[in-house]
Scaffold this motif. Structure first.
Motif, short mmCIF file in Angstrom:
data_model
loop_
_atom_site.label_atom_id
_atom_site.label_comp_id
_atom_site.label_asym_id
_atom_site.label_seq_id
_atom_site.Cartn_x
_atom_site.Cartn_y
_atom_site.Cartn_z
N LYS A 1 0.84 -1.19 0.00
CA LYS A 1 0.00 0.00 0.00
C LYS A 1 0.87 1.25 0.00
N ASN A 2 1.95 1.19 0.76
CA ASN A 2 2.86 2.32 0.79
C ASN A 2 3.55 2.48 -0.56
N ASN A 3 3.96 1.36 -1.18
CA ASN A 3 4.56 1.41 -2.51
C ASN A 3 3.58 1.93 -3.54
N TYR A 4 2.33 1.58 -3.39
CA TYR A 4 1.29 2.04 -4.32
C TYR A 4 1.27 3.57 -4.34
N ARG A 5 1.23 4.18 -3.17
CA ARG A 5 1.20 5.65 -3.09
C ARG A 5 2.50 6.26 -3.64
N LYS A 6 3.63 5.60 -3.38
CA LYS A 6 4.91 6.09 -3.89
C LYS A 6 4.92 6.06 -5.42
N TRP A 7 4.40 5.00 -6.01
CA TRP A 7 4.33 4.93 -7.47
C TRP A 7 3.47 6.05 -8.03
N LEU A 8 2.33 6.31 -7.40
CA LEU A 8 1.48 7.41 -7.87
C LEU A 8 2.21 8.74 -7.83
N ARG A 9 2.89 9.03 -6.71
CA ARG A 9 3.64 10.29 -6.57
C ARG A 9 4.76 10.38 -7.61
N GLU A 10 5.49 9.29 -7.78
CA GLU A 10 6.60 9.28 -8.74
C GLU A 10 6.11 9.57 -10.16
N ILE A 11 5.05 8.90 -10.57
CA ILE A 11 4.51 9.11 -11.92
C ILE A 11 4.05 10.55 -12.08
N GLU A 12 3.34 11.07 -11.08
CA GLU A 12 2.86 12.46 -11.14
C GLU A 12 4.01 13.45 -11.22
N ASP A 13 5.11 13.17 -10.51
CA ASP A 13 6.27 14.07 -10.53
C ASP A 13 7.01 14.00 -11.86
N ILE A 14 7.16 12.80 -12.41
CA ILE A 14 7.96 12.61 -13.63
C ILE A 14 7.18 13.00 -14.89
N VAL A 15 5.87 12.72 -14.90
CA VAL A 15 5.04 12.99 -16.07
C VAL A 15 3.83 13.84 -15.63
N PRO A 16 4.06 15.12 -15.37
CA PRO A 16 2.95 15.96 -14.89
C PRO A 16 1.79 15.98 -15.88
N ILE A 39 -9.41 2.05 -20.31
CA ILE A 39 -8.07 2.55 -20.08
C ILE A 39 -7.69 3.43 -21.27
N PRO A 40 -7.56 4.75 -21.04
CA PRO A 40 -7.21 5.64 -22.16
C PRO A 40 -5.80 5.38 -22.69
N GLU A 41 -5.64 5.51 -24.00
CA GLU A 41 -4.33 5.38 -24.64
C GLU A 41 -3.37 6.39 -24.03
N GLY A 42 -2.15 5.96 -23.74
CA GLY A 42 -1.14 6.85 -23.21
C GLY A 42 -1.24 7.11 -21.71
N SER A 43 -2.13 6.41 -21.04
CA SER A 43 -2.28 6.61 -19.60
C SER A 43 -1.47 5.57 -18.84
N PHE A 44 -1.32 5.80 -17.54
CA PHE A 44 -0.66 4.85 -16.65
C PHE A 44 -1.72 4.23 -15.76
N SER A 45 -1.63 2.93 -15.55
CA SER A 45 -2.53 2.24 -14.62
C SER A 45 -1.68 1.69 -13.49
N VAL A 46 -2.09 1.94 -12.26
CA VAL A 46 -1.36 1.46 -11.10
C VAL A 46 -2.33 0.68 -10.23
N MET A 47 -1.92 -0.54 -9.86
CA MET A 47 -2.75 -1.35 -8.96
C MET A 47 -1.86 -2.09 -7.98
N THR A 48 -2.46 -2.53 -6.91
CA THR A 48 -1.73 -3.28 -5.90
C THR A 48 -1.60 -4.74 -6.35
N VAL A 49 -0.77 -5.48 -5.64
CA VAL A 49 -0.63 -6.91 -5.90
C VAL A 49 -1.99 -7.59 -5.78
N GLU A 50 -2.78 -7.18 -4.80
CA GLU A 50 -4.11 -7.76 -4.60
C GLU A 50 -5.01 -7.50 -5.81
N GLY A 51 -4.92 -6.31 -6.36
CA GLY A 51 -5.70 -5.99 -7.55
C GLY A 51 -5.29 -6.85 -8.73
#
Length: 185
Positions: A1-16, A39-51
């Motif tokens: 869950k913590n990694n999930y949030r980190k991935w979201l922040r990283e993607i937002e920072d790198i690809v505003p 899922i829109p073309e060119g988008s990022f999808s992030v999910m947990t291991v459970e997802g």
């Protein structure tokens, strides 16, 4: 869950400004309807291991990749008898049946149109093949080194990565880990 949030922040920072599909665990925390998710073309999808574990595969993908997995299992253990190989493949097929199941029941992995997969903490997807035979004089002195049974998580990752590779000219699979070696087979 913590990694999930980190991935979201990283993607937002790198690809505003990029569209991020926040899939969470595809369960109660997922905001949206999986049945109508596009899922829109060119988008990022992030999910947990459970997802990720909630997604299954179509019958066509299942049959094609199961055939490849059977070929791998047969070639890995050439010193086994045909009966031993068949028995081990049957156990693996039981695991695959579990991996095939869609817990969400609505959409398959293929339906969502993913064209790249990044598996963080890739070492958790080990034990695809339930046992490994090491022949004396080839690698080390141990005979009949056995691992655990095939894991549902490993089989699911194998299916997803093989699907992505097939759809993208053997590209677009990225495995990340900070744990390159384990103490168990």
């Amino acid at each position: 869950k913590n990694n999930y949030r980190k991935w979201l922040r990283e993607i937002e920072d790198i690809v505003p400004g990029v569209v991020i599909n926040k899939l969470e665990n595809l369960g109660s925390r997922f905001e949206g309807a999986l049945a109508t998710l596009e899922i829109p073309e060119g988008s990022f999808s992030v999910m947990t291991v459970e997802g990720f574990q909630r997604l299954g595969f179509t019958d066509e993908t299942y049959e094609a990749i199961t055939k490849d997995l059977k070929d791998i299992i047969t070639n890995v253990t050439t010193s086994e008898t045909a009966r031993q190989t068949a028995k081990r493949f049957e156990k693996t097929r039981e695991q695959e049946g579990k991996a095939r199941q869609m817990i969400s029941g609505e959409r398959s992995f293929e339906d969502l149109g993913f064209d790249l997969i990044v598996l963080d903490e890739a070492h958790i997807y080990k034990n695809l093949i339930g046992g490994a035979m090491v022949v004396k004089g080839e690698g080390n002195e141990f005979v009949n080194v056995r691992g655990a049974q095939s894991s549902r998580r490993a089989v699911k990752a194998f299916f997803a990565t093989q699907h992505i590779l097939r759809q993208n000219n053997n590209r677009n699979v990225i495995l990340l880990t900070a744990t390159p070696f384990t103490n168990s087979p």
